[in-house]
Design a protein around this motif. Structure first.
Motif, PDB file in Angstrom:
ATOM      1  N   THR A 143       8.625   5.019   5.294  1.00  9.01           N
ATOM      2  CA  THR A 143       7.713   4.121   6.003  1.00  9.01           C
ATOM      3  C   THR A 143       7.505   4.635   7.420  1.00  9.01           C
ATOM      4  N   PRO A 144       6.403   5.345   7.689  1.00  9.68           N
ATOM      5  CA  PRO A 144       6.111   5.788   9.060  1.00  9.68           C
ATOM      6  C   PRO A 144       5.829   4.582   9.960  1.00  9.68           C
ATOM      7  N   GLU A 145       6.078   4.743  11.236  1.00 10.17           N
ATOM      8  CA  GLU A 145       5.877   3.631  12.166  1.00 10.17           C
ATOM      9  C   GLU A 145       4.422   3.413  12.521  1.00 10.17           C
ATOM     10  N   ARG A 146       3.546   4.289  12.096  1.00  9.68           N
ATOM     11  CA  ARG A 146       2.104   4.091  12.272  1.00  9.68           C
ATOM     12  C   ARG A 146       1.398   4.646  11.046  1.00  9.68           C
ATOM     13  N   HIS A 147       0.116   4.370  10.966  1.00 10.02           N
ATOM     14  CA  HIS A 147      -0.660   4.858   9.820  1.00 10.02           C
ATOM     15  C   HIS A 147      -0.710   6.392   9.841  1.00 10.02           C
ATOM     16  N   VAL A 148      -0.348   6.993   8.737  1.00  9.44           N
ATOM     17  CA  VAL A 148      -0.403   8.448   8.584  1.00  9.44           C
ATOM     18  C   VAL A 148      -1.254   8.751   7.362  1.00  9.44           C
ATOM     19  N   ASP A 149      -2.301   9.532   7.544  1.00  4.34           N
ATOM     20  CA  ASP A 149      -3.191   9.898   6.450  1.00  4.34           C
ATOM     21  C   ASP A 149      -2.688  11.190   5.800  1.00  4.34           C
ATOM     22  N   PRO A 150      -2.634  11.265   4.454  1.00  2.07           N
ATOM     23  CA  PRO A 150      -2.158  12.498   3.800  1.00  2.07           C
ATOM     24  C   PRO A 150      -2.971  13.727   4.169  1.00  2.07           C
ATOM     25  N   GLY A 151      -4.263  13.520   4.470  1.00  2.00           N
ATOM     26  CA  GLY A 151      -5.093  14.658   4.831  1.00  2.00           C
ATOM     27  C   GLY A 151      -4.725  15.286   6.164  1.00  2.00           C
ATOM     28  N   ASP A 152      -3.943  14.575   6.989  1.00  2.00           N
ATOM     29  CA  ASP A 152      -3.520  15.117   8.282  1.00  2.00           C
ATOM     30  C   ASP A 152      -2.227  15.911   8.183  1.00  2.00           C
ATOM     31  N   LEU A 153      -1.641  15.958   6.979  1.00  2.00           N
ATOM     32  CA  LEU A 153      -0.367  16.647   6.789  1.00  2.00           C
ATOM     33  C   LEU A 153      -0.540  17.802   5.804  1.00  2.00           C
ATOM     34  N   VAL A 154       0.305  18.816   5.966  1.00  2.00           N
ATOM     35  CA  VAL A 154       0.317  19.932   5.021  1.00  2.00           C
ATOM     36  C   VAL A 154       1.370  19.614   3.966  1.00  2.00           C
ATOM     37  N   PHE A 200       0.847  -1.198   0.000  1.00  2.00           N
ATOM     38  CA  PHE A 200       0.000   0.000   0.000  1.00  2.00           C
ATOM     39  C   PHE A 200       0.881   1.246   0.000  1.00  2.00           C
ATOM     40  N   VAL A 201       0.667   2.122  -0.986  1.00  2.00           N
ATOM     41  CA  VAL A 201       1.577   3.249  -1.219  1.00  2.00           C
ATOM     42  C   VAL A 201       0.777   4.519  -1.492  1.00  2.00           C
ATOM     43  N   TYR A 202       1.186   5.598  -0.854  1.00  2.00           N
ATOM     44  CA  TYR A 202       0.748   6.949  -1.220  1.00  2.00           C
ATOM     45  C   TYR A 202       1.882   7.604  -2.002  1.00  2.00           C
ATOM     46  N   SER A 203       1.544   8.299  -3.101  1.00  2.00           N
ATOM     47  CA  SER A 203       2.597   8.923  -3.888  1.00  2.00           C
ATOM     48  C   SER A 203       2.012  10.048  -4.729  1.00  2.00           C
ATOM     49  N   ASP A 204       2.637  10.299  -5.874  1.00  2.00           N
ATOM     50  CA  ASP A 204       2.221  11.333  -6.816  1.00  2.00           C
ATOM     51  C   ASP A 204       1.543  10.679  -8.021  1.00  2.00           C
ATOM     52  N   TYR A 205       0.815  11.462  -8.796  1.00  5.84           N
ATOM     53  CA  TYR A 205       0.075  10.954  -9.947  1.00  5.84           C
ATOM     54  C   TYR A 205       0.989  10.253 -10.952  1.00  5.84           C
ATOM     55  N   ALA A 206       2.174  10.818 -11.191  1.00  5.69           N
ATOM     56  CA  ALA A 206       3.094  10.250 -12.187  1.00  5.69           C
ATOM     57  C   ALA A 206       3.691   8.929 -11.745  1.00  5.69           C
ATOM     58  N   ILE A 207       3.588   8.608 -10.461  1.00  3.25           N
ATOM     59  CA  ILE A 207       4.167   7.373  -9.916  1.00  3.25           C
ATOM     60  C   ILE A 207       3.090   6.343  -9.588  1.00  3.25           C
ATOM     61  N   VAL A 212      -2.885  10.764  -3.798  1.00  3.90           N
ATOM     62  CA  VAL A 212      -3.385  11.866  -2.975  1.00  3.90           C
ATOM     63  C   VAL A 212      -2.307  12.508  -2.109  1.00  3.90           C
ATOM     64  N   ALA A 213      -1.097  11.939  -2.064  1.00  3.26           N
ATOM     65  CA  ALA A 213      -0.015  12.562  -1.309  1.00  3.26           C
ATOM     66  C   ALA A 213       0.883  13.405  -2.193  1.00  3.26           C
ATOM     67  N   GLY A 214       0.665  13.378  -3.493  1.00  4.35           N
ATOM     68  CA  GLY A 214       1.605  14.024  -4.402  1.00  4.35           C
ATOM     69  C   GLY A 214       1.267  15.458  -4.727  1.00  4.35           C
ATOM     70  N   PRO A 215       2.218  16.150  -5.318  1.00  6.34           N
ATOM     71  CA  PRO A 215       1.931  17.493  -5.836  1.00  6.34           C
ATOM     72  C   PRO A 215       0.787  17.457  -6.853  1.00  6.34           C
ATOM     73  N   VAL A 216       0.770  16.420  -7.698  1.00  2.00           N
ATOM     74  CA  VAL A 216      -0.366  16.189  -8.592  1.00  2.00           C
ATOM     75  C   VAL A 216      -1.199  15.088  -7.950  1.00  2.00           C
ATOM     76  N   ASN A 217      -2.289  15.485  -7.299  1.00  2.00           N
ATOM     77  CA  ASN A 217      -3.048  14.550  -6.457  1.00  2.00           C
ATOM     78  C   ASN A 217      -4.446  14.278  -6.997  1.00  2.00           C
ATOM     79  N   VAL A 218      -4.541  14.136  -8.325  1.00  4.39           N
ATOM     80  CA  VAL A 218      -5.831  13.840  -8.961  1.00  4.39           C
ATOM     81  C   VAL A 218      -6.159  12.368  -8.727  1.00  4.39           C
TER      82      VAL A 218
END
Length: 521
Positions: free
Chosen positions: A505-516, A422-429, A446-452
């Protein structure tokens, strides 16, 4: 004497000394070989949109989905991915298989526009224009050899509409130009509009030119065109019946640059509408500058080369003869050209790829110029065209081949070896990662600069996972911002360099919406 004889032979050849079927077949063979070589050299490299299309083809091939429009883009059809799904059923799914499956669309477009030029200005001028289209600039090659949703269809159906118009203009009231041909003109245009709206101004401008040529259209002819258009565009109509207003909302959001996130956090719709309206008007004022900056990119030439070519073309038009003039041909250049320009201007489309519909008109313009030019002007045009094509094929295409396409294959293999799913990344990846791993790795942009987010089920699956991994291009601003956010929130993490990527790899679940995080689209 010898040079004069050579010139006469060249003129006879360019006037159609060989059978048209042989000349057109040779042209298509050249176009096919170049695109096959291009596809071979691309390998597994792909951008986000192409990977989404490949995933759609996979879903269609196994009968899981039958989408009427591109995922989360309610203004473009899915014909390339239907063709890709058929190819995936017949052979091993791969991005090369998808690209080869859609090549017939490009070849049909080249054949149709070259045949239209032949009907308007003769075989020789048509072959000259067709050669430019077959060996055209890198942007044209990329958008007709890669599975870029909508663009191969613009070439195919826009060119077919122009070709059918020339056929109807030749003898509109004969059996050959009867109701079936008028209806097919509408069907082709309608399906092209469903595939991508860029076909609409081409169709309307061509219809205007046809009406002028035949001295007006009867109610019966207009009815056949309208009925055919409705048949062709019916998948688009059906989608909007099933999802009321979806296309209108998405198109409005695209034109006025409004995202769902902005709508969700706005304090007042009136203020948001005012800001977006002002920004839209500002883009309209700035558009001429963007257009001038995009012309060299679209032509695949350095700025000095593009403007030199434009100046020479204008000079050639001014001093050329009026022999071989075709009113229909000039109207087809004027009408669709002006309407396409107005369409992309009012839509706020300011990228070089948005000039793609002009690729249908440039071969016609070259044919018109050649048919009207004197011998010396023809020599200058031929020399300039040879230099442009040589630059495109040898230099620009090679240089720009993999721009914007990270080497995701090596990343997918490395993540698979580490058991990362399970991976969060950018649209191009993200979407290339999902396709290349055949969904063994689920990734979301949803974590990327292009988060479509084209396919929300992937994002929901990652959100439900225990500890998702984050991937960014190494040394980029996005990774630095993410790392800073983890330190700010006090989340321990590990980082590993894999090829050109940083894997967190964070040591716990981190949601992209909780980060700026860094957001650019």
């Amino acid at each position: 004497m010898r040079s004069a004889a050579l010139r006469r032979r060249l003129d006879r050849f360019l006037a159609g000394g060989l059978p048209w079927s042989c000349c057109c077949g040779a042209l298509l063979f050249i176009a096919l070989v170049l695109r096959l070589v291009y596809i071979r050299r691309l390998g597994d490299a792909m951008n986000g949109d192409e990977a989404v299309g490949a995933l759609m083809a996979l879903k269609i091939a196994v009968g899981e989905q039958f989408p009427l429009v591109f995922w989360e883009a309610h203004y473009s059809g899915t014909l390339p991915f239907l063709l890709g799904a058929i190819a995936f059923r017949l052979s091993e799914p791969s991005i090369a298989t998808l690209r080869i499956a859609i090549l017939p669309l490009s070849l049909v477009g080249i054949a149709a526009i070259t045949s239209a030029a032949r009907a308007l200005w003769g075989a020789g001028p048509a072959l000259l224009g067709g050669l430019w289209l077959a060996l055209g600039p890198p942007l044209l090659l990329a958008y007709t050899a890669e599975a870029m949703n909508g663009y191969p269809e613009v070439l195919a159906f826009g060119s077919l509409a122009i070709w059918l118009a020339t056929r109807l203009a030749r003898d509109p009231r004969s059996t050959a130009g009867g109701a079936w041909t008028w209806g097919m003109f509408g069907v082709v245009a309608g399906f092209g509009v469903y595939s991508l709206l860029f076909v609409l101004p081409v169709f309307v401008g061509t219809l205007w030119a046809l009406r002028r040529e035949v001295g007006g259209l009867s109610r019966r002819e207009l009815a056949w065109i309208a009925a055919g258009f409705v048949v062709g565009v019916f998948p688009f109509i059906l989608y909007n019946i099933l999802h009321p207003g979806a296309s209108l909302v998405r198109l409005g959001a695209r034109v006025f640059d409004v995202s769902r996130a902005e709508l969700g956090r706005t304090s007042g719709l009136l203020a948001l509408a005012s800001d977006k309206g002002a920004a839209y008007l500002h883009r309209l004022v700035q558009y001429p500058g963007a257009l001038l900056g995009n012309v060299p990119v679209a032509l695949g030439l350095p700025p000095w080369g593009a403007w030199t070519a434009a100046a020479v073309t204008m000079a050639a038009v001014l001093v050329s003869t009026r022999n071989g003039r075709s009113r229909l041909g000039l109207d087809i250049l004027r009408g669709p050209g002006l309407l396409v320009l107005l369409f992309i201007w009012l839509s706020g489309l300011d990228a070089a790829r948005h000039l793609f519909p002009f690729y249908l008109l440039i071969p016609l313009g070259l044919a018109a110029l050649w048919s009207r030019a004197t011998r010396w002007l023809r020599a200058a045009v031929a020399l300039g065209l040879a230099l442009a094509i040589g630059h495109n094929v040898v230099a620009a295409t090679t240089r720009d081949l993999n721009v914007g396409k990270p080497a995701v294959r090596a990343l997918a293999d490395a993540l698979n070896a580490r058991g990362i799913r399970f991976v969060y990344s950018d649209y191009a990846i993200s979407y290339p990662l999902v396709f290349l791993s055949r969904e063994r790795i689920i990734a979301s942009p949803v974590a990327g600069p292009v988060n479509v987010d084209r396919y929300p089920p992937y994002t929901r699956a990652i959100a439900a996972s225990t500890r998702p991994t984050y991937v960014f291009l190494r040394g980029g601003e996005a990774g630095a911002v993410f790392e800073r956010e983890l330190r700010r929130t006090g989340v321990p993490f590990s980082r590993e360099a894999i090829h050109e990527f940083d894997v967190y790899t964070p040591e716990r679940h981190v949601d992209p919406g909780d980060l700026v995080l860094l957001r650019r689209f």
